[in-house]
Design an enzyme around this catalytic site. Structure first.
Site, short mmCIF file in Angstrom:
data_model
loop_
_atom_site.label_atom_id
_atom_site.label_comp_id
_atom_site.label_asym_id
_atom_site.label_seq_id
_atom_site.Cartn_x
_atom_site.Cartn_y
_atom_site.Cartn_z
N ASN A 1 0.85 -1.21 0.00
CA ASN A 1 0.00 0.00 0.00
C ASN A 1 0.88 1.25 0.00
O ASN A 1 2.10 1.16 -0.05
CB ASN A 1 -0.96 -0.02 1.20
CG ASN A 1 -0.20 -0.08 2.50
OD1 ASN A 1 0.52 0.84 2.85
ND2 ASN A 1 -0.34 -1.18 3.22
N ASP B 1 -4.40 -6.44 5.34
CA ASP B 1 -5.45 -7.24 5.99
C ASP B 1 -5.50 -8.66 5.41
O ASP B 1 -5.99 -9.57 6.06
CB ASP B 1 -6.81 -6.55 5.79
CG ASP B 1 -6.90 -5.26 6.60
OD1 ASP B 1 -6.39 -5.25 7.73
OD2 ASP B 1 -7.46 -4.27 6.10
N LYS C 1 8.15 -17.32 -10.59
CA LYS C 1 7.39 -16.21 -11.17
C LYS C 1 6.17 -16.75 -11.93
O LYS C 1 6.31 -17.68 -12.73
CB LYS C 1 8.31 -15.43 -12.12
CG LYS C 1 7.64 -14.20 -12.68
CD LYS C 1 8.58 -13.46 -13.63
CE LYS C 1 7.79 -12.37 -14.35
NZ LYS C 1 8.47 -11.86 -15.53
N PHE D 1 -4.63 3.44 14.99
CA PHE D 1 -4.97 4.43 13.96
C PHE D 1 -6.19 3.90 13.20
O PHE D 1 -6.48 2.71 13.24
CB PHE D 1 -3.80 4.62 12.99
CG PHE D 1 -2.87 5.74 13.40
CD1 PHE D 1 -2.13 5.67 14.57
CD2 PHE D 1 -2.74 6.88 12.60
CE1 PHE D 1 -1.28 6.70 14.95
CE2 PHE D 1 -1.89 7.91 12.96
CZ PHE D 1 -1.16 7.83 14.13
N LYS E 1 -13.39 1.17 15.99
CA LYS E 1 -12.09 0.49 16.15
C LYS E 1 -11.57 0.61 17.59
O LYS E 1 -10.91 -0.29 18.09
CB LYS E 1 -11.08 1.06 15.14
CG LYS E 1 -11.36 0.51 13.74
CD LYS E 1 -10.47 1.03 12.65
CE LYS E 1 -10.92 0.40 11.33
NZ LYS E 1 -10.36 1.00 10.15
N LYS F 1 -10.92 -3.07 19.09
CA LYS F 1 -9.51 -3.45 19.25
C LYS F 1 -8.98 -3.13 20.65
O LYS F 1 -7.79 -3.19 20.90
CB LYS F 1 -8.66 -2.78 18.17
CG LYS F 1 -9.16 -3.10 16.74
CD LYS F 1 -8.13 -2.81 15.69
CE LYS F 1 -8.75 -3.01 14.29
NZ LYS F 1 -7.75 -3.26 13.26
O1 PMT Z 1 2.98 6.17 6.50
P1 PMT Z 1 2.35 7.47 6.02
O2 PMT Z 1 2.48 7.66 4.53
O3 PMT Z 1 2.83 8.65 6.80
O4 PMT Z 1 0.78 7.34 6.25
C1 PMT Z 1 0.26 7.31 7.54
C2 PMT Z 1 -0.92 6.34 7.65
C3 PMT Z 1 -2.05 6.79 6.74
C4 PMT Z 1 -0.49 4.93 7.26
C5 PMT Z 1 -1.35 6.36 9.15
O5 PMT Z 1 -1.69 7.67 9.51
C6 PMT Z 1 -2.52 5.42 9.40
O6 PMT Z 1 -3.67 5.76 9.24
N1 PMT Z 1 -2.18 4.16 9.82
C7 PMT Z 1 -3.16 3.08 9.98
C8 PMT Z 1 -3.37 2.40 8.65
C9 PMT Z 1 -4.36 1.27 8.74
O7 PMT Z 1 -4.01 0.17 8.43
O8 PMT Z 1 -5.54 1.62 9.21
P2 PMT Z 1 -6.79 0.55 9.42
O9 PMT Z 1 -7.94 1.43 9.71
O10 PMT Z 1 -6.86 -0.35 8.26
O11 PMT Z 1 -6.36 -0.29 10.69
C10 PMT Z 1 -6.75 0.07 12.01
C11 PMT Z 1 -5.63 -0.19 12.98
O12 PMT Z 1 -5.34 -1.57 13.04
C12 PMT Z 1 -4.33 0.53 12.65
O13 PMT Z 1 -3.77 0.99 13.86
C13 PMT Z 1 -3.46 -0.59 12.07
O14 PMT Z 1 -2.08 -0.37 12.33
C14 PMT Z 1 -3.97 -1.82 12.81
N2 PMT Z 1 -3.87 -3.09 12.05
C15 PMT Z 1 -4.60 -3.30 10.93
C16 PMT Z 1 -4.53 -4.52 10.28
C17 PMT Z 1 -3.70 -5.51 10.81
N3 PMT Z 1 -3.60 -6.70 10.22
N4 PMT Z 1 -2.99 -5.29 11.91
C18 PMT Z 1 -3.06 -4.09 12.56
O15 PMT Z 1 -2.38 -3.90 13.57
#
Ligand code: PMT
Length: 417
Positions: free
Chosen positions: A222, A291, A301, A335, A349, A353
């Site tokens: 991503n 995810d 490949k 986040f 969330k 979480k």
């Molecule tokens: O890196 P930059 O370019 O500066 O961008 C910053 C950012 C946009 C990546 C950051 O600000 C941000 O939003 N990070 C969270 C990205 C994310 O995966 O969001 P989510 O809403 O999909 O996930 C929710 C939370 O679960 C997040 O804290 C994530 O880290 C966590 N997560 C999600 C999936 C997973 N398998 N494990 C996790 O720990």
């Protein structure tokens, strides 16, 4: 107790702004004391200051080129102009701005947000603490305009040392003398030590994207650049925390003092986090973790054929949710990267979480979250109304997030008593 590998306050970086007044000569003594204490000192002189003391004196003491102007002019080997964006770099790279002497004119410029020269422009871009040591004629100091500017700056949290009362260079007696350089240096040290407000905490942070292999040359990933997570890591170290940063592949250098663990996949990130979780008192999950990952990545490949290709995906472990299950006394910050309904999704969330706070940001064509240097977020906690932090540099957003983390820590401590 300060942690190993952390930049201590004596290693902090200070901008020494020098205004144009007779007391400017004392800035040389101040620079000497600050250097002796182990600080790095970047002198910035106004044009008027160079009439009272030469840049050569300051550059000899600090071993730095002295910044004297916003734009290039002349060929003085001890003084530099700056590039159009250097005022931003200087502002971002330093921990404290001291202005000594702070003239009535500089106080007015700061209070009114003027940006007429390098010092005033850089001041606007600087987000750290500011210490002003005023020096001027006693009537100028007592003037209603100066006193009004003083009130404005005090209300904004600026620190002041002096002015002292006594004989002034103009022949008058009264308030207006620059404080003793030692006193100014002591005030600077007190401010820098006071900001070690995360000392004793071990903060585990994830940042950047993950990469999930489809075959040996292709992957699912991503747009995360790591900038948000690295900014938090850098600020947390400066505030005295031990920081362990588990980072996906990014093009950023490790912030000084941070323990960096590089990973590629969500599985490796999960292992990195769980391995260090016992040591952590705070967990901040900034990474954009995949995810889903391909169920069976190909060993070789995948060849192009005319037919359609489907890739079967399986869910990865949700690392944040896993940490939420093992939360204990830890403060857990998640986040939420959303394309709409920030507050509602953030709240969901927060609950699902088991977080203490979720930092929600918009991503996609209308969002600022991914890749850029700025961001705009909403802080969502259990007890308070959502707090919107307007668009600002990610370093500045990081400061707000850490302030909120500190509030959560103080509330948790108070609740335990
Ligand atoms: O890196 P930059 O370019 O500066 O961008 C910053 C950012 C946009 C990546 C950051 O600000 C941000 O939003 N990070 C969270 C990205 C994310 O995966 O969001 P989510 O809403 O999909 O996930 C929710 C939370 O679960 C997040 O804290 C994530 O880290 C966590 N997560 C999600 C999936 C997973 N398998 N494990 C996790 O720990």
């Amino acid at each position: 107790m300060p942690q190993e590998g952390v930049r201590q306050s004596s290693q902090a970086r200070i901008i020494l702004g020098i205004g144009g007044g007779i007391a400017a000569y004392k800035s040389a003594e101040l620079a000497r004391i600050l250097i002796q204490r182990g600080y790095s000192v970047q002198p910035v002189m106004t044009r008027a200051a160079t009439e009272f003391i030469t840049p050569l004196t300051l550059s000899s003491l600090t071993h730095r080129k002295v910044i004297t102007s916003l734009f290039a002019s002349g060929e003085d080997s001890t003084a530099v102009l700056s590039s159009a964006i250097e005022h931003i770099d200087v502002a971002l790279e330093n921990d404290l701005l001291i202005v000594a002497p702070a003239t009535a004119d500089l106080m007015a410029q700061f209070a009114h947000g003027l940006a007429g020269d390098f010092l005033a422009t850089m001041h606007l871009a600087f987000t750290g603490p500011v210490l002003l040591a005023p020096a001027m004629n006693t009537n100028m100091w007592n003037h209603a305009a100066t006193q009004a500017n003083l009130r404005v700056l005090r209300e904004r949290g600026y620190h002041f040392v002096g002015p002292d009362a006594g004989d002034l260079a103009c022949g008058m007696v009264g308030a207006g003398r620059l404080s003793d350089p030692l006193e100014i240096a002591d005030a600077a040290t007190a401010i820098l030590n006071g900001r070690q407000d995360l000392a004793g905490e071990t903060i585990l942070i994830t940042a950047g994207p993950t990469q999930e292999a489809i075959d040996p040359v292709r992957m699912i990933t991503n747009r995360s650049s790591g900038k948000m997570g690295y900014a938090i890591a850098e600020k947390a170290v400066k505030r005295g925390a031990r920081v362990i940063l588990v980072s996906g592949p990014v093009a950023l250098a490790a912030p000084q003092g941070v323990e960096l663990i590089r990973v590629e996949s969500a599985e490796q990130m999960k292992n990195g986090v769980l391995e260090h979780l016992d040591a952590a008192s705070i967990f901040i999950s900034v990474a954009a973790v995949a995810d889903y990952r391909p169920t069976s990545p190909a060993d070789q490949k995948v060849k192009k054929t005319a037919s359609r290709l489907s890739i079967e995906l399986e869910p990865t472990t949700d690392i944040l949710a896993e940490v939420g299950r093992r939360k204990g006394d830890r403060i857990v910050i998640g986040f939420a990267a959303e394309t709409q309904n920030l507050a509602a999704e953030g709240k969901r969330k927060l609950e699902s979480k088991n977080c203490d706070m979720v930092v929600a940001n918009l991503v996609g064509p209308n969002g600022t979250g991914f890749e850029g240097d700025d961001n705009e977020v909403v802080l969502i906690t259990r007890d308070k109304e959502p707090q919107a932090i307007p668009k600002a540099a990610k370093r500045e957003i990081a400061r707000h997030i850490l302030d909120a983390v500190l509030d959560l820590r103080l509330s948790a401590r108070a609740a335990k008593r």
